[in-house]
Design an enzyme around this catalytic site. Structure first.
Site, PDB file in Angstrom:
ATOM      1  N   CYS A  14     -36.928  49.819  68.529  1.00  0.00           N
ATOM      2  CA  CYS A  14     -37.987  50.816  68.357  1.00  0.00           C
ATOM      3  C   CYS A  14     -38.554  51.143  69.734  1.00  0.00           C
ATOM      4  O   CYS A  14     -38.255  50.480  70.730  1.00  0.00           O
ATOM      5  CB  CYS A  14     -39.087  50.292  67.431  1.00  0.00           C
ATOM      6  SG  CYS A  14     -40.082  48.967  68.158  1.00  0.00           S
ATOM      7  N   HIS A  43     -38.332  39.287  69.388  1.00  0.00           N
ATOM      8  CA  HIS A  43     -37.796  38.254  68.497  1.00  0.00           C
ATOM      9  C   HIS A  43     -36.293  38.446  68.278  1.00  0.00           C
ATOM     10  O   HIS A  43     -35.841  38.778  67.196  1.00  0.00           O
ATOM     11  CB  HIS A  43     -38.559  38.261  67.172  1.00  0.00           C
ATOM     12  CG  HIS A  43     -39.943  37.724  67.293  1.00  0.00           C
ATOM     13  ND1 HIS A  43     -40.980  38.112  66.483  1.00  0.00           N
ATOM     14  CD2 HIS A  43     -40.477  36.808  68.153  1.00  0.00           C
ATOM     15  CE1 HIS A  43     -42.082  37.455  66.837  1.00  0.00           C
ATOM     16  NE2 HIS A  43     -41.795  36.667  67.838  1.00  0.00           N
ATOM     17  N   HIS A  78     -46.132  42.694  71.346  1.00  0.00           N
ATOM     18  CA  HIS A  78     -47.028  42.291  70.258  1.00  0.00           C
ATOM     19  C   HIS A  78     -48.498  42.319  70.666  1.00  0.00           C
ATOM     20  O   HIS A  78     -49.377  42.370  69.809  1.00  0.00           O
ATOM     21  CB  HIS A  78     -46.702  40.861  69.795  1.00  0.00           C
ATOM     22  CG  HIS A  78     -45.282  40.674  69.375  1.00  0.00           C
ATOM     23  ND1 HIS A  78     -44.336  40.112  70.199  1.00  0.00           N
ATOM     24  CD2 HIS A  78     -44.650  40.973  68.219  1.00  0.00           C
ATOM     25  CE1 HIS A  78     -43.172  40.069  69.563  1.00  0.00           C
ATOM     26  NE2 HIS A  78     -43.334  40.588  68.363  1.00  0.00           N
ATOM     27  N   HIS A 128     -48.398  35.662  62.841  1.00  0.00           N
ATOM     28  CA  HIS A 128     -47.624  36.555  63.707  1.00  0.00           C
ATOM     29  C   HIS A 128     -48.425  36.858  64.974  1.00  0.00           C
ATOM     30  O   HIS A 128     -49.627  37.114  64.905  1.00  0.00           O
ATOM     31  CB  HIS A 128     -47.291  37.855  62.963  1.00  0.00           C
ATOM     32  CG  HIS A 128     -46.261  38.685  63.664  1.00  0.00           C
ATOM     33  ND1 HIS A 128     -46.568  39.516  64.719  1.00  0.00           N
ATOM     34  CD2 HIS A 128     -44.922  38.805  63.478  1.00  0.00           C
ATOM     35  CE1 HIS A 128     -45.467  40.112  65.141  1.00  0.00           C
ATOM     36  NE2 HIS A 128     -44.452  39.688  64.403  1.00  0.00           N
ATOM     37  N   GLU A 130     -48.730  39.420  66.828  1.00  0.00           N
ATOM     38  CA  GLU A 130     -49.445  40.701  66.828  1.00  0.00           C
ATOM     39  C   GLU A 130     -50.786  40.572  66.112  1.00  0.00           C
ATOM     40  O   GLU A 130     -51.819  41.060  66.593  1.00  0.00           O
ATOM     41  CB  GLU A 130     -48.595  41.785  66.157  1.00  0.00           C
ATOM     42  CG  GLU A 130     -49.272  43.146  66.115  1.00  0.00           C
ATOM     43  CD  GLU A 130     -48.535  44.146  65.244  1.00  0.00           C
ATOM     44  OE1 GLU A 130     -49.192  44.813  64.432  1.00  0.00           O
ATOM     45  OE2 GLU A 130     -47.292  44.262  65.372  1.00  0.00           O
ATOM     46  N   SER A 221     -40.255  39.588  62.223  1.00  0.00           N
ATOM     47  CA  SER A 221     -41.004  39.995  61.025  1.00  0.00           C
ATOM     48  C   SER A 221     -40.437  41.259  60.400  1.00  0.00           C
ATOM     49  O   SER A 221     -40.203  41.328  59.195  1.00  0.00           O
ATOM     50  CB  SER A 221     -42.475  40.214  61.395  1.00  0.00           C
ATOM     51  OG  SER A 221     -43.164  40.875  60.364  1.00  0.00           O
TER      52      SER A 221
END
Length: 282
Positions: A14, A43, A78, A128, A130, A221
């Protein structure tokens, strides 16, 4: 046997992840020395190994104490708590921020609403990075929910945000709960648009495929959520990290005519292409 291999739209890197990797490589060349990232930059173990080959190493926040003045630390996509950036700068470290702009947007929204007296609710995984980072922009006071259990004692005045990789159905479920309980609600659907498009794309893909491979890190995730979506529509869905994990016996099933391929936001094109090439060889 002739098979149809379909690659989902928007599979792979992304914008935020690509930007972070590009920034890391850029700064390593600019400073000509080791670059340290707070936690794995993304990740994906294959990409982490690639970065290490380029003198870019992941460390934990606690390791920052052993760094020297002038060492370069990169904040990953993140993001981190507001206090972390100040602490690193105060140590005399050179801090470069590669937080995804979409995540930065959430952090600033949370900070503003918190200062205006709203109780912050984050829809996401409390463990997580983030979400941990976002929570740090409201003094670690947020209510964090993954939607699996009903919220209790919801305050009357709330600001709701989402982890960028959350599933839309989870966001909608939690928001409906809050609407029934709160009087003043500021809600920002901060699921990344690329995540939303990616999830819709794999949902359609898994409906027409006989077999689906979801490529990405096991600790990613967004890849895990793509796998969960695929599994609902296509029981023969498998989460693999790379071509080495491709189970060739799955391709011996003659009832498999259409194979779907998708990949998480931390999966580079070369890993996707290796899997596709291997499938076409068999």
């Amino acid at each position: 046997m002739e098979r149809n291999v379909i690659l989902a739209k928007n599979a792979g890197f992304c914008f935020g992840v690509k930007r972070a990797v590009d920034e890391a490589i850029k700064y390593q060349k600019e400073f000509g020395k080791k670059i340290y990232t707070l936690g794995p930059l993304i990740h994906n173990n294959d990409v982490v190994n690639y970065l290490e080959d380029n003198n870019i190493f992941a460390i934990e926040l606690s390791d920052a104490d052993s760094l020297k003045k002038g060492d370069v630390v990169l904040i990953r996509s993140h993001g981190v708590k507001e206090s972390v950036i100040k602490d690193l700068t105060d140590k005399g470290l050179i801090v470069k921020n590669a937080t995804c702009p979409y995540v930065t947007n959430i952090q600033l929204k949370v900070k503003k609403c918190y200062e205006q007296g709203y109780k912050i609710i984050i829809v996401g995984d409390k463990n997580h990075p983030e979400v941990i980072g976002i929570n740090g922009w409201c003094n670690d006071s947020a209510i964090i929910t993954n939607g699996k259990t009903e919220l209790e004692n919801i305050p009357a005045k709330v600001c709701v945000v989402s982890q960028t990789t959350e599933k839309k159905e989870t966001w909608n479920k939690v928001l409906n709960e809050i609407v029934r309980a709160s009087k003043e609600i500021v809600a920002f659907n901060t699921i990344c648009s690329a995540t939303d498009v990616r999830q819709k794309s794999v949902q359609e893909l898994s409906k027409e495929a006989d077999l689906v491979f979801v490529i990405g890190g096991k600790n990613s995730s967004n890849t895990t959520k793509l796998y969960e979506i695929c599994k609902k529509e296509c029981p023969k869905s498998y989460h693999i990290e790379n071509v080495k994990e491709l189970d060739e016996s799955l391709l011996e099933d003659e009832s498999v005519k259409t194979i779907g391929i998708t990949a998480g936001a931390s999966t580079p094109d070369w890993i996707i292409n290796e899997v596709i090439s291997k499938i076409k060889e068999l």
